[in-house]
Design a protein around this motif. Structure first.
Motif, PDB file in Angstrom:
ATOM      1  N   MET A 189       0.857  -1.185   0.000  1.00 50.11           N
ATOM      2  CA  MET A 189       0.000   0.000   0.000  1.00 50.11           C
ATOM      3  C   MET A 189       0.900   1.244   0.000  1.00 50.11           C
ATOM      4  N   GLU A 190       0.865   1.963  -1.105  1.00 47.49           N
ATOM      5  CA  GLU A 190       1.852   3.019  -1.339  1.00 47.49           C
ATOM      6  C   GLU A 190       1.767   4.182  -0.329  1.00 47.49           C
ATOM      7  N   GLN A 191       0.536   4.615   0.005  1.00 44.53           N
ATOM      8  CA  GLN A 191       0.422   5.742   0.964  1.00 44.53           C
ATOM      9  C   GLN A 191       1.061   5.387   2.303  1.00 44.53           C
ATOM     10  N   LEU A 192       0.873   4.129   2.724  1.00 43.69           N
ATOM     11  CA  LEU A 192       1.430   3.677   4.000  1.00 43.69           C
ATOM     12  C   LEU A 192       2.960   3.636   3.939  1.00 43.69           C
ATOM     13  N   LYS A 193       3.493   3.095   2.847  1.00 40.44           N
ATOM     14  CA  LYS A 193       4.952   3.033   2.716  1.00 40.44           C
ATOM     15  C   LYS A 193       5.557   4.441   2.714  1.00 40.44           C
ATOM     16  N   GLN A 194       4.881   5.356   2.034  1.00 45.63           N
ATOM     17  CA  GLN A 194       5.349   6.744   2.003  1.00 45.63           C
ATOM     18  C   GLN A 194       5.368   7.348   3.407  1.00 45.63           C
ATOM     19  N   LYS A 195       4.305   7.062   4.162  1.00 43.07           N
ATOM     20  CA  LYS A 195       4.205   7.563   5.536  1.00 43.07           C
ATOM     21  C   LYS A 195       5.335   6.989   6.396  1.00 43.07           C
ATOM     22  N   ILE A 251      -6.375   2.540   5.234  1.00 44.35           N
ATOM     23  CA  ILE A 251      -5.969   1.193   5.657  1.00 44.35           C
ATOM     24  C   ILE A 251      -7.205   0.297   5.801  1.00 44.35           C
ATOM     25  N   GLY A 252      -8.242   0.823   6.412  1.00 46.52           N
ATOM     26  CA  GLY A 252      -9.490   0.067   6.558  1.00 46.52           C
ATOM     27  C   GLY A 252     -10.077  -0.303   5.208  1.00 46.52           C
ATOM     28  N   GLN A 253     -10.036   0.623   4.271  1.00 41.80           N
ATOM     29  CA  GLN A 253     -10.555   0.359   2.924  1.00 41.80           C
ATOM     30  C   GLN A 253      -9.736  -0.722   2.224  1.00 41.80           C
ATOM     31  N   GLY A 267      -5.000  -9.527   8.784  1.00 39.38           N
ATOM     32  CA  GLY A 267      -4.663  -8.278   8.129  1.00 39.38           C
ATOM     33  C   GLY A 267      -3.706  -7.506   9.022  1.00 39.38           C
ATOM     34  N   ILE A 268      -2.514  -7.248   8.505  1.00 38.39           N
ATOM     35  CA  ILE A 268      -1.450  -6.630   9.296  1.00 38.39           C
ATOM     36  C   ILE A 268      -1.086  -5.284   8.668  1.00 38.39           C
ATOM     37  N   VAL A 269      -0.936  -4.259   9.474  1.00 35.55           N
ATOM     38  CA  VAL A 269      -0.546  -2.967   8.922  1.00 35.55           C
ATOM     39  C   VAL A 269       0.933  -3.006   8.523  1.00 35.55           C
ATOM     40  N   ILE A 270       1.826  -3.340   9.466  1.00 36.30           N
ATOM     41  CA  ILE A 270       3.256  -3.377   9.166  1.00 36.30           C
ATOM     42  C   ILE A 270       3.826  -4.732   9.575  1.00 36.30           C
ATOM     43  N   GLU A 271       4.323  -5.446   8.592  1.00 34.30           N
ATOM     44  CA  GLU A 271       4.955  -6.747   8.845  1.00 34.30           C
ATOM     45  C   GLU A 271       6.470  -6.587   8.825  1.00 34.30           C
ATOM     46  N   LYS A 272       7.139  -7.129   9.853  1.00 30.09           N
ATOM     47  CA  LYS A 272       8.599  -7.191   9.828  1.00 30.09           C
ATOM     48  C   LYS A 272       8.955  -8.572   9.283  1.00 30.09           C
ATOM     49  N   ALA A 295      11.528  -5.552   4.848  1.00 36.30           N
ATOM     50  CA  ALA A 295      12.534  -6.596   4.655  1.00 36.30           C
ATOM     51  C   ALA A 295      13.686  -6.423   5.632  1.00 36.30           C
ATOM     52  N   ALA A 296      14.040  -5.162   5.904  1.00 33.39           N
ATOM     53  CA  ALA A 296      15.180  -4.900   6.792  1.00 33.39           C
ATOM     54  C   ALA A 296      15.115  -3.471   7.306  1.00 33.39           C
ATOM     55  N   LEU A 297      15.739  -3.278   8.468  1.00 30.31           N
ATOM     56  CA  LEU A 297      15.946  -1.949   9.029  1.00 30.31           C
ATOM     57  C   LEU A 297      17.461  -1.823   9.164  1.00 30.31           C
ATOM     58  N   SER A 298      18.074  -1.073   8.253  1.00 29.06           N
ATOM     59  CA  SER A 298      19.537  -1.011   8.308  1.00 29.06           C
ATOM     60  C   SER A 298      20.019   0.406   8.009  1.00 29.06           C
ATOM     61  N   ASP A 299      21.036   0.834   8.723  1.00 20.13           N
ATOM     62  CA  ASP A 299      21.597   2.182   8.588  1.00 20.13           C
ATOM     63  C   ASP A 299      20.523   3.260   8.688  1.00 20.13           C
ATOM     64  N   GLY A 300      19.566   3.034   9.577  1.00 20.77           N
ATOM     65  CA  GLY A 300      18.511   4.025   9.767  1.00 20.77           C
ATOM     66  C   GLY A 300      17.487   4.066   8.659  1.00 20.77           C
ATOM     67  N   GLN A 301      17.583   3.143   7.709  1.00 17.01           N
ATOM     68  CA  GLN A 301      16.660   3.150   6.565  1.00 17.01           C
ATOM     69  C   GLN A 301      15.713   1.950   6.622  1.00 17.01           C
ATOM     70  N   VAL A 302      14.492   2.176   6.140  1.00 16.64           N
ATOM     71  CA  VAL A 302      13.517   1.094   6.018  1.00 16.64           C
ATOM     72  C   VAL A 302      13.597   0.529   4.607  1.00 16.64           C
ATOM     73  N   VAL A 303      13.864  -0.767   4.517  1.00 20.01           N
ATOM     74  CA  VAL A 303      13.896  -1.443   3.216  1.00 20.01           C
ATOM     75  C   VAL A 303      12.650  -2.306   3.109  1.00 20.01           C
ATOM     76  N   PHE A 304      11.819  -2.048   2.093  1.00 22.44           N
ATOM     77  CA  PHE A 304      10.584  -2.819   1.934  1.00 22.44           C
ATOM     78  C   PHE A 304      10.821  -4.052   1.067  1.00 22.44           C
ATOM     79  N   VAL A 305       9.983  -5.071   1.284  1.00 19.15           N
ATOM     80  CA  VAL A 305       9.975  -6.250   0.407  1.00 19.15           C
ATOM     81  C   VAL A 305       9.455  -5.796  -0.949  1.00 19.15           C
ATOM     82  N   GLU A 306      10.119  -6.194  -2.034  1.00 19.33           N
ATOM     83  CA  GLU A 306       9.665  -5.762  -3.381  1.00 19.33           C
ATOM     84  C   GLU A 306       8.426  -6.503  -3.803  1.00 19.33           C
TER      85      GLU A 306
END
Ligand code: G4P
Ligand code: NA
Ligand code: NA
Length: 190
Positions: free
Chosen positions: A1-7, A38-40, A151-156, A179-190
């Motif tokens: 969900m793009e809006q969530l990833k942006q947030k 998110i609910g939608q 239904g999960i909002v944020i999966e690690k 996918a990972a939290l490294s060097d202060g950055q959030v890496v998402f699963v593609e």
């Protein structure tokens, strides 16, 4: 969900290589517009599942769960973590171990609100090791109700929760997969 990833990119804070802080919109301050989206999205993914109830756990699961319940037109039950003055009904309980806090706690739902006729969507804010989710699943199964999925909002995704739930046969829909939290950055699963 793009809006969530942006947030998450804009307002999430990487506290360590395992912990993501999202107090700006989910765990402390809550963004109602994002919660509505998110609910939608949960409703869109589970629309055909004939859901009759949503089950979550206090506190942070309640906001996304209630928005999904509004969209699907079904009641939302939140499992309680603490004893309540008024919750004197017969209770279904499960024991949940928290790795982060290293404590075992009991969660509870009244038998009054779940029956074998229910088809349940489980919602939670985070999926890490899946202990909370498994506790909710246990309670729902004790009630004899069926489970449509989670239904999960944020999966690690680097922790075991999703894999274990899928191996147990459950459908897991996560709106953001980290996918990972490294060097202060959030890496998402593609
Ligand atoms: P588990 O259920 O997957 O096994 O997770 P764990 O015991 O590690 O998590 C305990 C609490 O921490 C849960 O919230 C869970 O949602 C949250 N949590 C786990 N990992 C993260 C993370 O990286 N970031 C954030 N923000 N939270 C995380 P809780 O204690 O039940 O709190 P709440 O629902 O009242 O907010
Ligand atoms: Na939480
Ligand atoms: Na939670």
């Amino acid at each position: 969900m793009e809006q969530l990833k942006q947030k998450i990119r804009n307002e999430g804070i990487v506290l360590s290589d395992r912990v993501l802080k999202v107090d700006a919109f989910l765990n402390h301050q809550i963004d109602p517009v994002l919660m509505q989206q998110i609910g939608q999205e949960f409703a869109r993914r589970f629309r055909d599942e004939k859901i009759t109830k949503i089950v979550t756990i206090e506190a942070s699961g309640i906001a996304p769960a209630i928005m999904a319940g509004l969209e699907l037109g079904v009641p939302v039950i939140f499992a309680r973590k603490h004893q309540s003055l008024t919750l004197t009904d017969h209770l279904l309980t499960a024991s949940v171990y928290s790795f982060t806090k290293q404590v075992e706690s009991t969660i509870a739902i009244s038998t009054n609100h779940l029956s074998p006729n229910d088809r349940v969507l489980v919602i939670d804010d985070f999926l890490a090791n899946g202990k909370a989710a498994k506790g909710l699943i246990s309670i729902i199964q004790q009630a004899g109700a069926s489970i449509a999925g989670l239904g999960i909002v944020i999966e690690k995704s680097f922790q075991a929760g999703r894999q274990e739930l899928e191996e147990a046969g459950f459908r897991v829909e996560s709106l953001a997969r980290v996918a990972a939290l490294s060097d202060g950055q959030v890496v998402f699963v593609e």
